[in-house]
Design a protein around this motif. Sequence first.
Motif, PDB file in Angstrom:
ATOM      1  N   THR A  30       0.851  -1.175   0.000  1.00 29.20           N
ATOM      2  CA  THR A  30       0.000   0.000   0.000  1.00 29.20           C
ATOM      3  C   THR A  30       0.887   1.225   0.000  1.00 29.20           C
ATOM      4  OG1 THR A  30      -0.128  -0.039   2.402  1.00 29.20           O
ATOM      5  CG2 THR A  30      -1.904  -1.128   1.197  1.00 29.20           C
ATOM      6  N   ILE A  31       0.516   2.174  -0.795  1.00 28.13           N
ATOM      7  CA  ILE A  31       1.295   3.401  -0.890  1.00 28.13           C
ATOM      8  C   ILE A  31       1.061   4.251   0.351  1.00 28.13           C
ATOM      9  CG2 ILE A  31       1.600   5.511  -2.244  1.00 28.13           C
ATOM     10  CD1 ILE A  31       0.791   3.900  -4.695  1.00 28.13           C
ATOM     11  N   GLY A  32      -0.083   4.163   0.910  1.00 24.60           N
ATOM     12  CA  GLY A  32      -0.394   4.955   2.085  1.00 24.60           C
ATOM     13  C   GLY A  32      -1.257   6.146   1.728  1.00 24.60           C
ATOM     14  N   ASP A  33      -1.512   6.933   2.722  1.00 24.80           N
ATOM     15  CA  ASP A  33      -2.385   8.079   2.543  1.00 24.80           C
ATOM     16  C   ASP A  33      -1.622   9.361   2.235  1.00 24.80           C
ATOM     17  OD1 ASP A  33      -4.604   6.560   3.001  1.00 24.80           O
ATOM     18  OD2 ASP A  33      -4.658   6.981   5.147  1.00 24.80           O
ATOM     19  N   GLY A  34      -0.301   9.291   2.150  1.00 22.95           N
ATOM     20  CA  GLY A  34       0.491  10.498   1.946  1.00 22.95           C
ATOM     21  C   GLY A  34       0.123  11.250   0.692  1.00 22.95           C
ATOM     22  N   ALA A  35      -0.006  10.557  -0.417  1.00 26.02           N
ATOM     23  CA  ALA A  35      -0.329  11.213  -1.681  1.00 26.02           C
ATOM     24  C   ALA A  35      -1.739  11.787  -1.648  1.00 26.02           C
ATOM     25  CB  ALA A  35      -0.184  10.225  -2.834  1.00 26.02           C
ATOM     26  N   GLU A  36      -2.676  11.056  -1.060  1.00 29.83           N
ATOM     27  CA  GLU A  36      -4.047  11.552  -0.997  1.00 29.83           C
ATOM     28  C   GLU A  36      -4.152  12.767  -0.091  1.00 29.83           C
ATOM     29  OE1 GLU A  36      -7.114   8.769  -0.212  1.00 29.83           O
ATOM     30  OE2 GLU A  36      -6.194   7.219  -1.434  1.00 29.83           O
ATOM     31  N   LEU A  37      -3.450  12.748   1.041  1.00 31.02           N
ATOM     32  CA  LEU A  37      -3.499  13.882   1.945  1.00 31.02           C
ATOM     33  C   LEU A  37      -2.844  15.108   1.332  1.00 31.02           C
ATOM     34  CD1 LEU A  37      -2.765  12.151   5.352  1.00 31.02           C
ATOM     35  CD2 LEU A  37      -4.934  13.048   4.528  1.00 31.02           C
ATOM     36  N   ALA A  38      -1.749  14.912   0.600  1.00 34.05           N
ATOM     37  CA  ALA A  38      -1.098  16.039  -0.066  1.00 34.05           C
ATOM     38  C   ALA A  38      -2.023  16.631  -1.126  1.00 34.05           C
ATOM     39  CB  ALA A  38       0.221  15.591  -0.687  1.00 34.05           C
ATOM     40  N   GLY A  39      -2.709  15.784  -1.860  1.00 36.38           N
ATOM     41  CA  GLY A  39      -3.652  16.273  -2.865  1.00 36.38           C
ATOM     42  C   GLY A  39      -4.815  17.024  -2.236  1.00 36.38           C
ATOM     43  N   TYR A  40      -5.296  16.521  -1.107  1.00 39.28           N
ATOM     44  CA  TYR A  40      -6.390  17.209  -0.416  1.00 39.28           C
ATOM     45  C   TYR A  40      -5.927  18.551   0.115  1.00 39.28           C
ATOM     46  CZ  TYR A  40      -9.946  18.366   2.983  1.00 39.28           C
ATOM     47  OH  TYR A  40     -10.904  19.022   3.709  1.00 39.28           O
ATOM     48  N   THR A  41      -4.693  18.622   0.611  1.00 38.21           N
ATOM     49  CA  THR A  41      -4.155  19.889   1.106  1.00 38.21           C
ATOM     50  C   THR A  41      -4.055  20.907  -0.020  1.00 38.21           C
ATOM     51  OG1 THR A  41      -2.904  18.704   2.801  1.00 38.21           O
ATOM     52  CG2 THR A  41      -2.213  20.942   2.305  1.00 38.21           C
ATOM     53  N   ARG A  42      -3.563  20.471  -1.192  1.00 40.81           N
ATOM     54  CA  ARG A  42      -3.490  21.385  -2.335  1.00 40.81           C
ATOM     55  C   ARG A  42      -4.877  21.847  -2.756  1.00 40.81           C
ATOM     56  NH1 ARG A  42       0.086  17.434  -4.208  1.00 40.81           N
ATOM     57  NH2 ARG A  42      -1.464  16.770  -5.731  1.00 40.81           N
ATOM     58  N   PHE A  43      -5.843  20.943  -2.742  1.00 41.25           N
ATOM     59  CA  PHE A  43      -7.206  21.297  -3.102  1.00 41.25           C
ATOM     60  C   PHE A  43      -7.771  22.326  -2.128  1.00 41.25           C
ATOM     61  CE2 PHE A  43     -11.708  20.452  -2.179  1.00 41.25           C
ATOM     62  CZ  PHE A  43     -12.268  20.826  -3.390  1.00 41.25           C
ATOM     63  N   ARG A  44      -7.582  22.088  -0.835  1.00 41.44           N
ATOM     64  CA  ARG A  44      -8.099  23.000   0.178  1.00 41.44           C
ATOM     65  C   ARG A  44      -7.459  24.384   0.053  1.00 41.44           C
ATOM     66  NH1 ARG A  44      -6.683  20.521   4.981  1.00 41.44           N
ATOM     67  NH2 ARG A  44      -5.037  22.028   5.214  1.00 41.44           N
TER      68      ARG A  44
END
Length: 64
Positions: A30-44
């Motif tokens: 599993t890659i983890g949530d790092g990429a998803e959290l970074a994408g959500y931060t950029r979106f926010r």
Amino acid sequence: MAALAWLLIPLLAAIGAGVWGTWASRNRRTIGDGAELAGYTRFREAMEKQHTEKQPTEKSPTDV
């Protein structure tokens, strides 16, 4: 010979079940949530920037 054919069916089923069991219990990377959290931060941040930028006001026809 027909008896050997009937014995092959459960043997093949057991081999298939073993292969499926091995495949189903494999360790998945599993890659983890790092990429998803970074994408959500950029979106926010983008959404906040969009709302905080001063929007030009439109002149109404009566303001002329």
